[in-house]
Design a protein around this motif. Sequence first.
Motif, PDB file in Angstrom:
ATOM      1  N   GLN A 174       1.842  -8.496  -5.445  1.00 23.22           N
ATOM      2  CA  GLN A 174       2.926  -7.028  -4.652  1.00 23.22           C
ATOM      3  C   GLN A 174       1.524  -5.846  -3.966  1.00 23.22           C
ATOM      4  O   GLN A 174       0.565  -6.192  -4.536  1.00 23.22           O
ATOM      5  CB  GLN A 174       3.539  -6.730  -5.957  1.00 23.22           C
ATOM      6  N   ALA A 175       2.640  -5.100  -3.708  1.00 24.31           N
ATOM      7  CA  ALA A 175       2.040  -3.813  -2.880  1.00 24.31           C
ATOM      8  C   ALA A 175       0.779  -3.121  -3.688  1.00 24.31           C
ATOM      9  O   ALA A 175       1.295  -3.317  -5.143  1.00 24.31           O
ATOM     10  CB  ALA A 175       2.678  -2.956  -1.951  1.00 24.31           C
TER      11      ALA A 175
ATOM     12  N   LYS B   9      -1.153  -4.023   0.824  1.00 26.73           N
ATOM     13  CA  LYS B   9       0.193  -3.343   2.136  1.00 26.73           C
ATOM     14  C   LYS B   9       0.439  -4.368   2.529  1.00 26.73           C
ATOM     15  O   LYS B   9      -0.311  -5.154   3.130  1.00 26.73           O
ATOM     16  CB  LYS B   9      -0.595  -2.032   2.921  1.00 26.73           C
ATOM     17  N   PRO B  10       1.757  -4.029   2.502  1.00 30.24           N
ATOM     18  CA  PRO B  10       2.839  -4.787   3.604  1.00 30.24           C
ATOM     19  C   PRO B  10       1.986  -5.771   4.709  1.00 30.24           C
ATOM     20  O   PRO B  10       2.053  -6.437   4.746  1.00 30.24           O
ATOM     21  CB  PRO B  10       3.976  -4.720   3.538  1.00 30.24           C
ATOM     22  N   GLU B  11       1.271  -4.944   5.391  1.00 34.08           N
ATOM     23  CA  GLU B  11       1.165  -4.903   6.473  1.00 34.08           C
ATOM     24  C   GLU B  11      -0.075  -6.133   6.061  1.00 34.08           C
ATOM     25  O   GLU B  11      -0.812  -6.346   8.009  1.00 34.08           O
ATOM     26  CB  GLU B  11       0.761  -3.328   7.092  1.00 34.08           C
TER      27      GLU B  11
ATOM     28  N   THR C 198      -0.042  -8.501   4.932  1.00 36.45           N
ATOM     29  CA  THR C 198      -0.208  -9.989   4.884  1.00 36.45           C
ATOM     30  C   THR C 198      -0.077 -10.439   6.670  1.00 36.45           C
ATOM     31  O   THR C 198       0.583 -10.427   7.482  1.00 36.45           O
ATOM     32  CB  THR C 198       1.936  -9.837   5.398  1.00 36.45           C
TER      33      THR C 198
ATOM     34  N   VAL D 255       2.313 -10.106   0.694  1.00 37.31           N
ATOM     35  CA  VAL D 255       2.270  -8.615   0.066  1.00 37.31           C
ATOM     36  C   VAL D 255       3.788  -8.292   0.382  1.00 37.31           C
ATOM     37  O   VAL D 255       4.221  -8.009   1.322  1.00 37.31           O
ATOM     38  CB  VAL D 255       1.158  -7.848   0.460  1.00 37.31           C
ATOM     39  N   SER D 256       3.974  -8.550  -1.340  1.00 38.50           N
ATOM     40  CA  SER D 256       5.609  -7.669  -0.868  1.00 38.50           C
ATOM     41  C   SER D 256       5.952  -6.987  -1.547  1.00 38.50           C
ATOM     42  O   SER D 256       4.370  -5.742  -1.932  1.00 38.50           O
ATOM     43  CB  SER D 256       6.345  -8.587  -1.978  1.00 38.50           C
ATOM     44  N   SER D 257       6.114  -5.927  -0.635  1.00 38.92           N
ATOM     45  CA  SER D 257       6.723  -4.184  -1.232  1.00 38.92           C
ATOM     46  C   SER D 257       7.681  -3.573  -2.003  1.00 38.92           C
ATOM     47  O   SER D 257       8.433  -4.770  -2.716  1.00 38.92           O
ATOM     48  CB  SER D 257       7.476  -3.299   0.294  1.00 38.92           C
TER      49      SER D 257
END
Length: 115
Positions: free
Chosen positions: A13-14, A86-88, A90, A113-115
């Motif tokens: 997770q984030a 962070k999701p970015e 990924t 990475v999930s938000s």
Amino acid sequence: QVQVVESGGGLVQAGGSLRLSCAASGSIFSFNVMGWYRQAPGKQRELVAAITNGGGTNYVDSVKGRFTISRDSAKNTVYLQMNSLKPEDTAVYYCHAAVGAARYWGQGTQVTVSS
């Protein structure tokens, strides 16, 4: 013959953390530079972090203060500690080892990475 093998990717997770490991083995005694690249879908592969056999490091601006690269030169192993993900972030993360003009790559490990 040189083998480069990554491990440690996964889903987080984030705000979470992951640690990537990479071991290079074979006919090369020592690599001048080891590091990590990543490639997200639809984007070019980019350098994330690199470390020389003297301990010098280099990071892409987007990960400075969050990621830390380290190395065990005796074992030709490099690590990437990733915090505050962070999701970015990924992407598929690739380990890279270089000696002279020779370049060696691992098969890649997915970090999601999930938000």
